[in-house]
Design an enzyme around this catalytic site. Structure first.
Site, mmCIF file in Angstrom:
data_model
loop_
_atom_site.group_PDB
_atom_site.id
_atom_site.type_symbol
_atom_site.label_atom_id
_atom_site.label_comp_id
_atom_site.label_asym_id
_atom_site.label_seq_id
_atom_site.Cartn_x
_atom_site.Cartn_y
_atom_site.Cartn_z
ATOM 1 N N THR A 20 18.185 49.599 32.705
ATOM 2 C CA THR A 20 19.711 49.526 33.102
ATOM 3 C C THR A 20 20.559 49.655 31.952
ATOM 4 O O THR A 20 21.734 49.213 31.991
ATOM 5 C CB THR A 20 19.822 48.256 33.938
ATOM 6 O OG1 THR A 20 19.461 47.132 32.788
ATOM 7 C CG2 THR A 20 18.916 48.057 34.983
ATOM 8 N N TRP A 21 20.072 50.269 30.556
ATOM 9 C CA TRP A 21 21.032 50.349 29.490
ATOM 10 C C TRP A 21 22.258 50.968 29.884
ATOM 11 O O TRP A 21 23.298 50.630 29.375
ATOM 12 C CB TRP A 21 20.304 51.244 28.343
ATOM 13 C CG TRP A 21 20.979 51.507 27.061
ATOM 14 C CD1 TRP A 21 21.965 50.943 26.661
ATOM 15 C CD2 TRP A 21 20.588 52.514 26.161
ATOM 16 N NE1 TRP A 21 22.192 51.245 25.420
ATOM 17 C CE2 TRP A 21 21.285 52.578 25.225
ATOM 18 C CE3 TRP A 21 19.629 53.451 26.438
ATOM 19 C CZ2 TRP A 21 21.419 53.618 24.180
ATOM 20 C CZ3 TRP A 21 19.443 54.364 25.300
ATOM 21 C CH2 TRP A 21 20.709 54.381 24.201
ATOM 22 N N ASP A 47 14.167 46.700 33.884
ATOM 23 C CA ASP A 47 14.375 46.364 32.642
ATOM 24 C C ASP A 47 16.007 46.425 32.198
ATOM 25 O O ASP A 47 16.688 47.132 32.475
ATOM 26 C CB ASP A 47 13.618 47.175 31.667
ATOM 27 C CG ASP A 47 13.896 47.076 30.057
ATOM 28 O OD1 ASP A 47 13.337 45.837 29.719
ATOM 29 O OD2 ASP A 47 14.610 47.637 29.448
ATOM 30 N N TYR A 52 23.180 45.491 26.212
ATOM 31 C CA TYR A 52 23.336 46.632 26.915
ATOM 32 C C TYR A 52 24.755 46.570 27.535
ATOM 33 O O TYR A 52 24.975 45.675 28.326
ATOM 34 C CB TYR A 52 22.405 47.092 28.133
ATOM 35 C CG TYR A 52 21.040 47.330 27.651
ATOM 36 C CD1 TYR A 52 20.841 47.799 26.137
ATOM 37 C CD2 TYR A 52 19.905 47.399 28.258
ATOM 38 C CE1 TYR A 52 19.695 48.278 25.826
ATOM 39 C CE2 TYR A 52 18.840 47.687 27.924
ATOM 40 C CZ TYR A 52 18.367 48.230 26.476
ATOM 41 O OH TYR A 52 17.356 48.455 26.288
HETATM 42 N N1 NAP Z 1 13.560 48.600 23.468
HETATM 43 C C1 NAP Z 1 14.701 49.111 23.066
HETATM 44 O O1 NAP Z 1 15.044 49.294 21.882
HETATM 45 C C2 NAP Z 1 15.222 50.316 24.004
HETATM 46 C C3 NAP Z 1 16.077 51.289 23.304
HETATM 47 C C4 NAP Z 1 16.650 52.163 24.254
HETATM 48 C C5 NAP Z 1 16.465 52.106 25.426
HETATM 49 N N2 NAP Z 1 15.566 51.278 25.976
HETATM 50 C C6 NAP Z 1 15.303 50.887 27.621
HETATM 51 O O2 NAP Z 1 14.889 52.281 27.874
HETATM 52 C C7 NAP Z 1 15.501 52.761 29.227
HETATM 53 C C8 NAP Z 1 15.539 54.185 29.073
HETATM 54 O O3 NAP Z 1 16.277 54.707 27.980
HETATM 55 P P1 NAP Z 1 17.010 56.000 28.017
HETATM 56 O O4 NAP Z 1 18.098 55.914 28.896
HETATM 57 O O5 NAP Z 1 17.446 56.359 26.902
HETATM 58 O O6 NAP Z 1 15.898 56.847 28.714
HETATM 59 P P2 NAP Z 1 16.081 58.506 29.273
HETATM 60 O O7 NAP Z 1 15.504 58.395 30.707
HETATM 61 O O8 NAP Z 1 15.208 59.320 28.340
HETATM 62 O O9 NAP Z 1 17.515 59.084 29.325
HETATM 63 C C9 NAP Z 1 18.498 58.748 30.232
HETATM 64 C C10 NAP Z 1 19.326 59.922 30.039
HETATM 65 O O10 NAP Z 1 19.237 61.080 30.184
HETATM 66 C C11 NAP Z 1 19.808 61.752 30.863
HETATM 67 N N3 NAP Z 1 18.964 62.665 31.782
HETATM 68 C C12 NAP Z 1 17.874 62.646 32.342
HETATM 69 N N4 NAP Z 1 17.435 63.543 32.905
HETATM 70 C C13 NAP Z 1 18.189 64.834 32.701
HETATM 71 C C14 NAP Z 1 18.301 65.977 32.970
HETATM 72 N N5 NAP Z 1 17.661 66.532 33.739
HETATM 73 N N6 NAP Z 1 19.392 66.655 32.579
HETATM 74 C C15 NAP Z 1 20.425 66.057 31.821
HETATM 75 N N7 NAP Z 1 20.556 64.630 31.513
HETATM 76 C C16 NAP Z 1 19.389 64.016 31.976
HETATM 77 C C17 NAP Z 1 20.536 60.832 31.940
HETATM 78 O O11 NAP Z 1 21.876 61.082 32.400
HETATM 79 P P3 NAP Z 1 22.010 60.966 34.078
HETATM 80 O O12 NAP Z 1 22.086 59.636 34.151
HETATM 81 O O13 NAP Z 1 23.199 61.753 34.127
HETATM 82 O O14 NAP Z 1 20.739 61.428 34.684
HETATM 83 C C18 NAP Z 1 20.581 59.606 30.965
HETATM 84 O O15 NAP Z 1 21.856 59.865 30.118
HETATM 85 C C19 NAP Z 1 16.928 51.967 28.938
HETATM 86 O O16 NAP Z 1 17.615 52.015 30.229
HETATM 87 C C20 NAP Z 1 16.511 50.653 28.557
HETATM 88 O O17 NAP Z 1 15.958 49.886 29.446
HETATM 89 C C21 NAP Z 1 14.969 50.402 25.300
#
Ligand code: NAP
Length: 306
Positions: A20-21, A47, A52
């Site tokens: 949910t970042w 998560d 966030y």
């Molecule tokens: N522990 C840590 O240090 C840490 C750090 C970072 C993240 N996290 C966790 O991991 C989760 C996931 O991270 P994340 O959000 O970076 O993951 P992700 O799923 O790799 O990236 C999501 C982003 O990608 C875009 N996206 C996905 N599919 C797409 C497509 N086909 N075309 C264009 N854009 C696309 C999404 O846009 P749309 O929303 O428009 O689809 C969104 O902006 C976070 O919510 C958090 O809970 C943990």
């Protein structure tokens, strides 16, 4: 949706979880739609973190889950703490207990299923963290604990003091961020990929029964954006498309399936807030790539095999 056991527990959680970042960018109504889509597709694990969206993401998530079709006890809710943005990491007992209380208030829930230390604090006193975890568990505020971005020695040092088993280590892993496996493939060599940045995270986690939650499955390293459909990753996108056509799914699904094909039983943490992209990505839960397909994707991402 395939399920995976978290750590050594008998908790069957979806092998894809929703992070949910980015939820602070949604209205509560939009968040309800996003979460409901995830639940419809079989996701039961969510998560968050107190940092966030400067804590807004926890608030919006908390309001939205009140309005979805599943009750609190049917969902696994995890959040993270220990970072005070732009100031310090803080694993003091006082901070951790206060941080959990604040997260519970924002999420408007009585307990967390899982609580992770977000990033390793060099000033960590393991015995002090242990006291905080004991108090939080005894008070019924947190059921289980884990860490995020910890190397194996850091996990081991902390585990040594804890009464609870560390169930989770949340780590970045995607087709464009493969350091955790590159150095193993390049063992005993002198090229850049042989450099071991993290310790043997995958091997350690497998031996200790710690679930790795792979964050940012569609992103390049260093917050450099999404590789899906990015012309800079042309070869990878061609390979993703080839397999997407074969399995009749999206490229997102293949990128997820690539992570899930690893025998470490990862849980993939997707962060899209777009219901269509959620549905696209979740199709990867059930796909079993062949060994050659897994390697073809790895090589098309610019890697090599010695
Ligand atoms: N522990 C840590 O240090 C840490 C750090 C970072 C993240 N996290 C966790 O991991 C989760 C996931 O991270 P994340 O959000 O970076 O993951 P992700 O799923 O790799 O990236 C999501 C982003 O990608 C875009 N996206 C996905 N599919 C797409 C497509 N086909 N075309 C264009 N854009 C696309 C999404 O846009 P749309 O929303 O428009 O689809 C969104 O902006 C976070 O919510 C958090 O809970 C943990």
């Amino acid at each position: 949706m395939k399920l995976v056991n978290l750590g050594n527990t008998n908790w069957s959680v979806s092998n894809i979880a929703l992070g949910t970042w980015r939820m602070n960018k949604l209205t509560v109504d939009q968040a309800v739609k996003t979460i409901e889509t995830a639940i419809d597709q079989g996701i039961n694990f969510f998560d968050s973190s107190d940092v966030y969206g400067r804590s807004e993401s926890e608030k919006i998530f908390g309001q939205a889950i009140k309005q979805v079709s599943k009750s609190r006890d049917e969902l696994f809710i995890q959040t993270k703490g220990g970072i005070i943005s732009h100031q310090r990491y803080d694993f003091s007992k006082q901070h951790l207990i206060q941080a959990v209380d604040n997260s519970l208030m924002r999420l408007d829930v009585d307990y967390l299923d899982s609580y992770l230390l977000h990033r390793p604090d060099p000033l960590m006193e393991p015995d002090e963290v242990a006291e905080a975890f004991d108090d939080l568990q005894k008070a019924g505020k947190v059921r289980h604990f884990g860490v995020s971005n910890f190397n194996p020695q850091q996990v081991s040092l902390l585990q040594n003091s804890l009464n609870q088993k560390i169930l989770v280590n949340q780590l970045q892993f995607s087709l464009m961020h493969t350091g955790m496996i590159d150095h193993g493939i390049h063992t005993n060599m002198t090229d850049n990929r042989s450099v071991n940045h993290d310790g043997e995270l995958i091997e350690y986690s497998r031996r200790k029964n710690i679930t790795i939650q792979a964050w940012s499955p569609f992103q390049y390293s260093n917050y450099a954006g999404v590789f899906i459909d990015d012309p800079k990753a042309e070869n990878l996108n061609q390979e993703l498309q080839k397999l997407a056509d074969k399995y009749q799914v999206s490229k997102n699904a293949i990128a997820v399936a690539w992570i899930l094909r690893h025998p470490a039983n990862f849980q993939v943490l997707i962060g899209t807030m777009n219901p269509e992209h959620i549905i696209d990505s979740i199709a990867g839960s059930d796909i079993q790539l062949s060994r050659q397909e897994w390697y073809d994707l790895y090589l098309s991402a610019g890697n090599d095999l010695p």
